[in-house]
Design a protein around this motif. Structure first.
Motif, short mmCIF file in Angstrom:
data_model
loop_
_atom_site.label_atom_id
_atom_site.label_comp_id
_atom_site.label_asym_id
_atom_site.label_seq_id
_atom_site.Cartn_x
_atom_site.Cartn_y
_atom_site.Cartn_z
N MET A 19 32.52 14.02 -15.57
CA MET A 19 33.45 13.20 -14.27
C MET A 19 32.80 11.67 -15.11
SD MET A 19 31.17 12.64 -10.40
CE MET A 19 31.50 14.46 -10.23
N LYS A 20 33.27 10.49 -14.51
CA LYS A 20 33.17 9.30 -14.88
C LYS A 20 31.69 8.74 -14.39
CE LYS A 20 36.10 4.86 -15.72
NZ LYS A 20 36.84 4.58 -15.45
N LYS A 21 30.78 8.04 -14.75
CA LYS A 21 29.61 7.26 -14.79
C LYS A 21 30.30 6.06 -13.96
CE LYS A 21 28.79 7.00 -18.63
NZ LYS A 21 27.81 6.35 -20.18
N LEU A 22 28.73 6.07 -12.93
CA LEU A 22 29.30 5.22 -11.20
C LEU A 22 28.02 4.44 -11.57
CD1 LEU A 22 31.01 4.38 -9.27
CD2 LEU A 22 29.57 6.08 -7.02
N LEU A 23 28.03 2.81 -11.34
CA LEU A 23 27.20 2.19 -11.15
C LEU A 23 26.96 1.24 -9.69
CD1 LEU A 23 25.84 -0.71 -13.34
CD2 LEU A 23 26.09 -0.83 -11.60
N ILE A 24 26.23 1.58 -8.78
CA ILE A 24 26.44 0.81 -7.27
C ILE A 24 24.84 0.12 -7.61
CG2 ILE A 24 25.27 1.52 -5.02
CD1 ILE A 24 26.13 4.99 -6.43
N ARG A 25 25.91 -0.85 -7.18
CA ARG A 25 24.93 -2.19 -7.15
C ARG A 25 24.73 -2.97 -5.67
NH1 ARG A 25 26.79 -7.42 -10.45
NH2 ARG A 25 24.49 -8.39 -10.07
N GLY A 26 22.46 -3.44 -5.57
CA GLY A 26 22.68 -3.34 -4.23
C GLY A 26 21.39 -4.14 -4.80
N ARG A 27 20.68 -4.29 -3.67
CA ARG A 27 19.00 -4.46 -3.25
C ARG A 27 18.19 -3.30 -3.32
NH1 ARG A 27 17.48 -7.15 1.11
NH2 ARG A 27 19.16 -6.63 2.16
N VAL A 28 17.72 -3.03 -4.40
CA VAL A 28 16.74 -1.38 -3.99
C VAL A 28 15.78 -1.65 -4.13
CG1 VAL A 28 17.08 0.40 -6.53
CG2 VAL A 28 18.91 -1.07 -6.06
N LEU A 29 15.71 -0.15 -3.49
CA LEU A 29 13.89 0.09 -2.73
C LEU A 29 13.76 1.96 -2.38
CD1 LEU A 29 11.09 -0.87 -1.36
CD2 LEU A 29 12.60 -0.39 1.16
N SER A 30 12.82 1.90 -3.51
CA SER A 30 12.20 3.33 -3.71
C SER A 30 10.75 3.20 -2.99
CB SER A 30 13.17 4.25 -4.21
OG SER A 30 12.33 3.59 -5.74
N PHE A 31 9.68 4.24 -3.70
CA PHE A 31 8.90 4.70 -2.99
C PHE A 31 8.62 5.03 -4.32
CE2 PHE A 31 10.27 3.71 0.73
CZ PHE A 31 9.22 2.67 1.18
N ARG A 32 6.94 5.11 -4.61
CA ARG A 32 6.34 5.63 -5.90
C ARG A 32 5.56 6.50 -5.10
NH1 ARG A 32 5.04 0.46 -8.52
NH2 ARG A 32 6.57 0.38 -9.60
N ASP A 33 5.15 5.84 -3.90
CA ASP A 33 3.39 6.84 -3.49
C ASP A 33 3.42 6.14 -1.77
OD1 ASP A 33 1.43 7.95 -3.04
OD2 ASP A 33 0.36 7.45 -4.81
N GLU A 34 2.61 6.91 -0.76
CA GLU A 34 2.64 6.10 0.31
C GLU A 34 1.83 4.79 0.12
OE1 GLU A 34 0.29 8.95 3.37
OE2 GLU A 34 0.17 7.83 4.53
N PRO A 35 2.43 3.96 0.91
CA PRO A 35 1.88 2.65 1.00
C PRO A 35 0.27 2.23 1.87
CG PRO A 35 4.68 2.50 1.46
CD PRO A 35 3.68 3.97 1.53
N ALA A 36 -0.30 2.22 1.00
CA ALA A 36 -2.19 2.43 2.05
C ALA A 36 -1.73 0.65 2.69
CB ALA A 36 -3.17 1.94 0.91
N SER A 37 -0.96 0.30 2.61
CA SER A 37 -0.89 -1.20 3.99
C SER A 37 0.45 -2.19 3.28
CB SER A 37 -2.30 -2.34 3.43
OG SER A 37 -2.09 -3.38 2.32
N ALA A 38 0.85 -2.73 4.42
CA ALA A 38 2.28 -3.61 3.55
C ALA A 38 2.13 -4.44 2.63
CB ALA A 38 2.40 -4.91 5.30
N ASP A 39 0.49 -5.07 2.38
CA ASP A 39 0.19 -5.65 1.06
C ASP A 39 -0.07 -4.49 0.20
OD1 ASP A 39 -0.07 -7.77 2.68
OD2 ASP A 39 -1.57 -7.48 2.71
N ASP A 40 0.47 -3.37 0.10
CA ASP A 40 0.46 -1.94 -1.70
C ASP A 40 1.29 -2.18 -2.49
OD1 ASP A 40 -0.16 0.10 -2.80
OD2 ASP A 40 -0.90 1.11 -1.12
N HIS A 41 1.39 -3.37 -2.94
CA HIS A 41 3.18 -3.59 -3.77
C HIS A 41 3.36 -2.65 -4.75
CE1 HIS A 41 3.33 -7.18 -1.40
NE2 HIS A 41 2.16 -7.95 -2.17
N GLU A 42 1.80 -2.24 -5.35
CA GLU A 42 2.52 -1.00 -6.33
C GLU A 42 2.89 0.70 -5.41
OE1 GLU A 42 0.44 -0.96 -9.00
OE2 GLU A 42 0.28 -3.35 -8.92
N ALA A 43 2.84 0.67 -4.29
CA ALA A 43 3.07 1.90 -3.58
C ALA A 43 4.80 2.24 -3.76
CB ALA A 43 3.43 1.70 -2.19
N TYR A 44 5.49 0.37 -4.16
CA TYR A 44 6.97 0.70 -3.90
C TYR A 44 7.99 -0.20 -4.90
CZ TYR A 44 6.70 -3.57 -1.74
OH TYR A 44 5.96 -5.51 -1.49
#
Ligand code: GUN
Ligand code: ZN
Length: 434
Positions: free
Chosen positions: A1-26
């Motif tokens: 199957m051919k590879k598919l490159l899906i482009r856009g703004r991308v957001l995912s999490f690494r961990d539970e954000p402790a607060s909205a300023d916890d930039h390490e979490a995402y």
């Protein structure tokens, strides 16, 4: 199957954000991409890096300016209640007896089960949900229909037939032995097949005799890695009736504890009105409290106490609980969840909400190595979100929004119209439904 490159703004999490300023979490990439091959994520990150790694033989889908995230996960839903949503009742037990136990009887007919399960899965996809943990009806054929249709769509789905042998119409009752045997046969047919997982499903203590609880415990002992799902402390009348039925138990949770049903893959739907001992046992066993806000408000069941559970180290997940719940949308669900917590004086920032719908729920299911993230090697289940999906959303966005504000807007005003596309194992599935 051919590879598919899906482009856009991308957001995912690494961990539970402790607060909205916890930039390490995402991780957030304004110009990002996800490269998919053979149903798996090969790479995700900045577009320039992903395109460099893609080689020459790939197709591109450009979703800019939309937001790409891991697909949403729903950890508690009743597929046979798809036609029960919006049934007018004073409380849980009236609602169950008047509508739910009537509707579920129709699932003795496998054709009906197939008809509903296909529409149910279509609704999940239309709402951006790529994995769900479902209760089927008592009839094994309802679970067969559910797994067959999920397999056909290539979805990672979990579920099980409910075991219930009392306090329900005779047509909805199995026995301790037949519930055990039917569950075991379904496990043999479906568990671990493609992306499917069986879930041991004693409905709740009211509808199971001690003999059936024992049979559920025997299954749990035979399949120690399997998820278990049931209901706990949703409503005061339910709790009082449960205590009458099990007078020797120290509390409601003590029943499930006694029969060996508590572990780190046990999903306890609702978990609202808990005694201190129950909270401590949940923390100790790793059992998961499943927050079902639209259902809890609709049935007037009560307000989930997230901060108390969190302070005591209890694991949590979030879910729609269709058909006590009123929407298939995890966006609507987290909006109502936010409001429940507001009434409790508890705060949930938008990063925490979107964490819960994705990585948080994947962790609750111990499936974070497969879903809920955009890590290379995980399964390519994705949702693409449009923050300008409706005129009022467009107007709100035109006033300017940070990422945090945009997520809050998606949660507060978004629904299926905000879901541009849903990818299951790298395949776009939503537009094909339209
Ligand atoms: N408790 C036992 N069964 C059910 C159900 O189907 N829905 C809800 N909300 N609670 C339950
Ligand atoms: Zn439920």
């Amino acid at each position: 199957m051919k590879k598919l490159l899906i482009r856009g703004r991308v957001l995912s999490f690494r961990d539970e954000p402790a607060s909205a300023d916890d930039h390490e979490a995402y991780c957030y990439y304004e110009d990002g991409a996800v490269l998919v091959e053979g149903g798996l994520i090969r790479q995700s990150g900045a577009y320039a890096d992903v395109v460099a790694a893609a080689g020459s033989d790939f197709e591109t889908v450009d979703h800019r300016p939309h937001l790409i995230m891991p697909g949403f996960i729903d950890t508690h839903i009743h597929y046979p209640q798809t036609q029960v949503v919006a049934s007018y009742a004073a409380n849980l037990l009236e609602w169950l007896n008047t509508y739910t136990f009537v509707a579920e009887q129709k699932f003795a007919d496998e054709q009906h089960a197939q008809f509903i399960t296909e529409r149910f899965l279509d609704e999940l996809i239309r709402h951006g949900t790529t994995t769900a943990v479902a209760y089927c009806s008592v009839h094994p054929q309802s679970a067969d229909a559910y797994f067959r249709a999920s397999q056909y769509r290539g979805m990672r789905m979990l579920g099980g037939k409910v075991m219930m042998d009392r306090n329900a119409p005779p047509a909805l009752c199995d026995t301790a032995q037949s519930g055990y045997d039917d569950s075991k046969a379904l496990i043999a047919r479906w568990h671990g097949v493609d992306r499917l997982e069986y879930v041991i499903t004693p409905r709740f203590a009211i509808t199971s005799t001690p003999a059936q609880m024992e049979a559920s415990g025997a299954l749990a002992a035979e399949f120690p890695d399997m998820c278990i799902q049931t209901h706990l402390s949703e409503n005061h009348d339910e709790i009082a009736f449960t205590k009458q039925l099990y007078p020797d138990a120290p509390d409601y949770l003590g029943i499930y504890e006694h029969y060996g049903l508590l572990g780190n893959r046990t999903l306890l739907g609702h978990s609202i009105h808990l005694e201190a001992r129950e909270v401590a046992v949940m923390a100790e066993t790793g059992a998961i409290a499943v927050f079902c806000p639209t259902s809890n408000l609709f049935l007037g069941s009560g307000l989930f106490d997230r901060d108390r559970l969190k302070a005591n180290g209890v694991r949590m997940a979030v879910a729609t609980d269709i058909g006590g719940g009123t929407s298939f949308s995890m966006l609507r669900t987290l909006d109502e969840g936010y409001k429940v917590l507001q009434l409790r004086g508890q705060r949930m920032n938008p990063f925490q909400s979107f964490y819960m719908m994705t990585l948080g729920n994947a962790r609750a299911l111990s499936l974070e190595d497969r879903i809920g993230t955009l890590e290379a090697g995980t399964e390519a289940d994705l949702v693409v979100l449009d923050s300008c999906a409706t005129a009022p959303m467009r107007l709100r966005m035109a006033a300017g929004a940070t990422l945090e504000q945009e997520l809050f807007l998606l949660q507060t005003m978004g629904d299926d119209r905000a879901i541009v596309e849903t990818y299951i194992a790298g395949k776009p599935m939503k537009k094909a439904l339209a």
